[in-house]
Motif scaffolding. Structure first.
Motif, PDB file in Angstrom:
ATOM      1  N   THR A  69       0.851  -1.190   0.000  1.00  0.00           N
ATOM      2  CA  THR A  69       0.000   0.000   0.000  1.00  0.00           C
ATOM      3  C   THR A  69       0.884   1.236   0.000  1.00  0.00           C
ATOM      4  O   THR A  69       1.801   1.349   0.812  1.00  0.00           O
ATOM      5  CB  THR A  69      -0.929   0.026   1.233  1.00  0.00           C
ATOM      6  OG1 THR A  69      -1.762  -1.137   1.214  1.00  0.00           O
ATOM      7  CG2 THR A  69      -1.804   1.265   1.213  1.00  0.00           C
ATOM      8  N   HIS A  71       0.932   5.448   0.108  1.00  0.00           N
ATOM      9  CA  HIS A  71       0.212   6.700   0.352  1.00  0.00           C
ATOM     10  C   HIS A  71       0.730   7.751  -0.637  1.00  0.00           C
ATOM     11  O   HIS A  71       1.936   7.967  -0.762  1.00  0.00           O
ATOM     12  CB  HIS A  71       0.420   7.187   1.782  1.00  0.00           C
ATOM     13  CG  HIS A  71      -0.278   8.490   2.060  1.00  0.00           C
ATOM     14  ND1 HIS A  71      -1.652   8.593   2.136  1.00  0.00           N
ATOM     15  CD2 HIS A  71       0.221   9.745   2.236  1.00  0.00           C
ATOM     16  CE1 HIS A  71      -1.974   9.854   2.371  1.00  0.00           C
ATOM     17  NE2 HIS A  71      -0.859  10.570   2.436  1.00  0.00           N
ATOM     18  N   ASN A  96      -4.625   6.370  -1.469  1.00  0.00           N
ATOM     19  CA  ASN A  96      -3.805   5.171  -1.288  1.00  0.00           C
ATOM     20  C   ASN A  96      -3.898   4.268  -2.511  1.00  0.00           C
ATOM     21  O   ASN A  96      -4.997   4.025  -3.018  1.00  0.00           O
ATOM     22  CB  ASN A  96      -4.259   4.389  -0.044  1.00  0.00           C
ATOM     23  CG  ASN A  96      -4.037   5.162   1.239  1.00  0.00           C
ATOM     24  OD1 ASN A  96      -2.946   5.704   1.466  1.00  0.00           O
ATOM     25  ND2 ASN A  96      -5.054   5.248   2.072  1.00  0.00           N
ATOM     26  N   ARG A  98      -3.176   0.521  -3.763  1.00  0.00           N
ATOM     27  CA  ARG A  98      -2.926  -0.841  -3.285  1.00  0.00           C
ATOM     28  C   ARG A  98      -2.459  -1.706  -4.451  1.00  0.00           C
ATOM     29  O   ARG A  98      -3.167  -1.865  -5.434  1.00  0.00           O
ATOM     30  CB  ARG A  98      -4.188  -1.443  -2.656  1.00  0.00           C
ATOM     31  CG  ARG A  98      -4.689  -0.686  -1.441  1.00  0.00           C
ATOM     32  CD  ARG A  98      -5.766  -1.458  -0.703  1.00  0.00           C
ATOM     33  NE  ARG A  98      -6.874  -1.807  -1.579  1.00  0.00           N
ATOM     34  CZ  ARG A  98      -7.462  -3.002  -1.583  1.00  0.00           C
ATOM     35  NH1 ARG A  98      -7.044  -3.960  -0.779  1.00  0.00           N
ATOM     36  NH2 ARG A  98      -8.480  -3.247  -2.388  1.00  0.00           N
TER      37      ARG A  98
END
Length: 202
Positions: A69, A71, A96, A98
């Motif tokens: 993940t 940011h 975010n 993923r």
């Protein structure tokens, strides 16, 4: 004189007094139960490869697996020049990304297992979520004039493109692949496989 019981081929022996002693049998019982415990422990460690087919099949049903993940933040500044007044908007978009794999994209023979060997071929790492931006975290730093919905959508699309580009950098893809390899090796090791090879579809 005490009679001796001598073990043939060794120098060890037991006397009548030792055999008649209750402590002799206590120690012998402890050693016997210790032997049984160690034998059962070793049996538990033996791989149950024959029962792993169902577990391997069930992995595909999980579909999306996340392995990294990230940011992200992206600053977008837009200026629209007009005859009488200019329009300007400055925003920071956050979200975010993923990274993971979609197990639905696995090939038919994605897991080839034989004896103690397992050859695993996983789908390529990709963005699991199509939507990266979290609208609740979007911040407006400066705005001049009436910004139309069209301009706002263009700014948002621009931010999304840049965030996606950052998320899919080579180092991020490699990190996600390493995490995936570590996790699948752990799973297949638990199933009893020792020689495990993991690669990704191109």
């Amino acid at each position: 004189m005490a009679k001796k019981y001598k073990k043939r081929g060794t120098k060890e022996y037991f006397t009548d007094e030792m055999v008649r002693s209750p402590w002799f049998w206590v120690v012998l019982a402890i050693l016997f139960f210790l032997y049984l415990f160690l034998t059962k422990t070793e049996e538990k460690k033996e791989p149950e490869i024959g029962n792993s087919t169902t577990q391997i099949t069930s992995m595909k049903e999980i579909e999306e697996w996340e392995f990294l993940t990230i940011h992200l933040e992206e600053l977008v500044d837009t200026i629209v020049v007009r005859k009488f007044n200019n329009l300007r908007s400055t925003k920071i978009y956050k979200g975010n990304a993923r990274l993971g794999i979609d197990m639905k994209k696995c090939g038919k023979n994605w897991a080839v297992c034989k004896n103690n060997s397992a050859n695993i071929t996983l789908p390529p790492i990709e963005l699991i979520d199509k939507e990266i931006i979290d609208e609740t975290q979007t911040q407006t730093f400066y705005e001049e004039g009436k910004i139309s919905a069209t301009i706002k959508n263009e700014m948002r699309s621009r931010a999304k493109r840049e965030m996606k580009k950052k998320a899919l950098k080579k180092e991020n893809l490699q990190a996600a692949e390493q995490n995936a390899q570590a996790q699948f090796k752990k799973i297949f090791s638990a199933l009893g496989y020792q020689d495990i090879t993991i690669k990704f579809q191109k």
